[in-house]
Design an enzyme around this catalytic site. Sequence first.
Site, PDB file in Angstrom:
ATOM      1  N   GLU A 105      14.560  48.333  60.372  1.00 43.98           N
ATOM      2  CA  GLU A 105      14.239  47.427  61.103  1.00 43.98           C
ATOM      3  C   GLU A 105      15.104  47.371  62.731  1.00 43.98           C
ATOM      4  O   GLU A 105      14.410  46.659  63.522  1.00 43.98           O
ATOM      5  CB  GLU A 105      14.692  45.895  60.363  1.00 43.98           C
ATOM      6  CG  GLU A 105      13.546  45.383  59.523  1.00 43.98           C
ATOM      7  CD  GLU A 105      14.168  45.891  57.964  1.00 43.98           C
ATOM      8  OE1 GLU A 105      13.430  45.571  57.008  1.00 43.98           O
ATOM      9  OE2 GLU A 105      14.663  47.124  57.913  1.00 43.98           O
TER      10      GLU A 105
ATOM     11  N   GLU B 283      13.164  45.759  50.672  1.00 40.85           N
ATOM     12  CA  GLU B 283      13.853  44.391  50.489  1.00 40.85           C
ATOM     13  C   GLU B 283      13.307  43.863  49.127  1.00 40.85           C
ATOM     14  O   GLU B 283      14.029  42.989  48.466  1.00 40.85           O
ATOM     15  CB  GLU B 283      14.116  43.510  51.580  1.00 40.85           C
ATOM     16  CG  GLU B 283      14.675  44.021  52.943  1.00 40.85           C
ATOM     17  CD  GLU B 283      14.823  43.325  54.008  1.00 40.85           C
ATOM     18  OE1 GLU B 283      15.779  42.426  54.169  1.00 40.85           O
ATOM     19  OE2 GLU B 283      13.885  43.331  54.471  1.00 40.85           O
TER      20      GLU B 283
END
Length: 724
Positions: free
Chosen positions: A135, A115
């Site tokens: 995640e 990210e």
Amino acid sequence: MAVARVTMEVENDGVAVITISNPPVNALALPIFEGLMQKFTDAMRRSDVKAIVLTGKDRKFSGGFDINVFEMVHKTGDLSILPDVSVDLLVNVIEDAKKPTVAAIAGLALGGGLELALSCHARIAVPKAQLGLPELSLGVIPGSGGTQRLPRLVGLSKAVEMMLSSRPIMSEEGKELGLIDAIVPLEELLKVSRQWALDIAGKRKPWIRSLHIMDKLGSLPKVHDVIKMARQQAKQTAKNMPQHLACLDVIEEGVVHGGYIGVLKEAKVFNELVASVTSKALVHVFFAQRATAKVPNVTNIGLKPRMTKKVAVIGGGLMGAGIATALILSNIYVVLKEINSEYLLRGIKTIEVNIQALVSRKRLTQDNAEKALSMLKGVLDYSEFKDIDLVIEAVIEDVPLKQKIFSEIEKACPPHCILASNTSTIDLNIVGEMTRSQDRIVGAHFFSPAHVMPLLEIVRTEKTSPQAILDLMTVGKTIKKVPVVVGNCTGFAVNRTFFPYSQGAHILANLGVDVFKIDRLITDFGLPLGPFQLQDLAGYGVAVATTKEFSSYFPDRTFHSPLVELLMKNGRNGKNNGKGYYIYEKGSKPIPDPLVLPIVEESRRLTNIMPGGKPITVTDQEIIEMILFPVVNEACRVLDEGIVVRASDLDVASVLGMSFPSYRGGIVFWADTVGANHVYRSLKKWSQVYGNFYKPSRFLEERASRGIPLSAPVSTPSASWSRM
């Protein structure tokens, strides 16, 4: 111990190189975020800085957000611990800055690490770098813009696949998709990245803010179709887990209303999911699995593992062939011994089929398959055992046969060789009682299929040496298993804990509850198979043998159901012959067989335990609890007797060995979320109506009455552990 920090160096070319340093994988701990904010702010202010390169120390970009922070939040309930960086750092400071940033990616960029790279204006990677957003495997969603930026760079369908599966891709595929701008050798990574950053600053290369691009998302109707299809799939493959549908909602929000709106919703949903029971459970399993590597008086006394180069497997049946497959796939030379040529050829053929199946599924190249098979040799005697480092006996559960084999291998093998048994239930003291090498005898209990299932239950007796345990743990890790060290008793930790699973199901069936409803409710709960379909899969001979073994040791809590024997008399043997509780046809899903119902009725007539001769009335939730609470009860006895080092070891073993749903945290963790008092009161009530099978253990009663979690450490460690 290395300190987590961020450094910045500015060279004469005007490029600031900002480096993340937090070994071993440069995890994004709280000090790293503070350091990134400070260094990027400094770089933006400095007039001698034209552009920025972001990288990680020691050939790794970043393995992602520091999961220890999740654990802190779960223990304290304080969400303010979570860093608020998605907008403040990634959007405002990096992506919308007036100076470009290029991510120089080596090794891996996972989770928050990817990210961070997505917020940069270009990404340069080395070959074979791992890129992914895993995640969801921890019960949350990407929380730093990943749900918004990834679809805009690689397309919606691929982004959804990457996030929902949690599987990484390699940088080569990332280049094809548009996630990576260039792939360069490691030695050129910083040089190329610096020039790329200067070229963006000089308008010689495009300045791309990924949150703002739209061309890969497709039309709104197409977007809705992709999301709708993904939702339908998630409801089937990830039921009981909220993060998958939440992730899709957030992705859709950003596509429809804009990336910045999506980032804001993502941050809100992320915080909600961090506090969820699902996230707590999955993070617990993550840390519990790590903890299995720490065994008192084994891993903390300065021993070094010895090299295991050559392993003998005795018995080429389903388990022996699976164990041999796992070993040769990890470049360990295997001698497979059988009693005659027919059995030996059959065992080798099974191994070849196992290997070829991996090739067919593209999990193994043909070259590597041939290399693995070259590590295998079949024998009919002990002549090849003179330089063996480890023997794993994997014959049928027959005590005299196992005793005979252990007497033979003690003589045939060198003095350092570990003598291991794959027995699933038999006390190791009985197996090895005719040998003089008690310190070398250990259990190596694999789960079927042995080359696929990830758990290795290592069983130590009071006489097993720490060196033998450590060596077998090392072999387990080498062949990509998770070794869990347990004590010696009938069934050891996993099979003993779960023997009430099928027992409880048979009690309910004989009390009038539909067998197919029981299976359906248990699979809805999250186990892959209900207890009756599991018996079909294992074969009825296994059910009869294990019930006999447990009933001899635990007669006070063993239910004698005639159902399996009635099925066998009817010519049924489960999946082995295509007929059990279900009908099995090649290429089709198992179909419940209504012709089984009269057999179940006959069993009910013989046991005669239905109150007043009528089926009991129970809710769906009670059915689940009447099957799983006895498992919790037996887990309490296992904890009380010190069979496992810690409660979390039993959680890991239940997840990896019995496929208990990881999103429920394992059997003990789940019981604590339900509450020890509720488990105790329910069992006590049922024991008064249905007998001793449900009688609460002393450990459970004590924990419930004192309000202590079942997972809390036992006050006095087992004597057997302290002796090791």
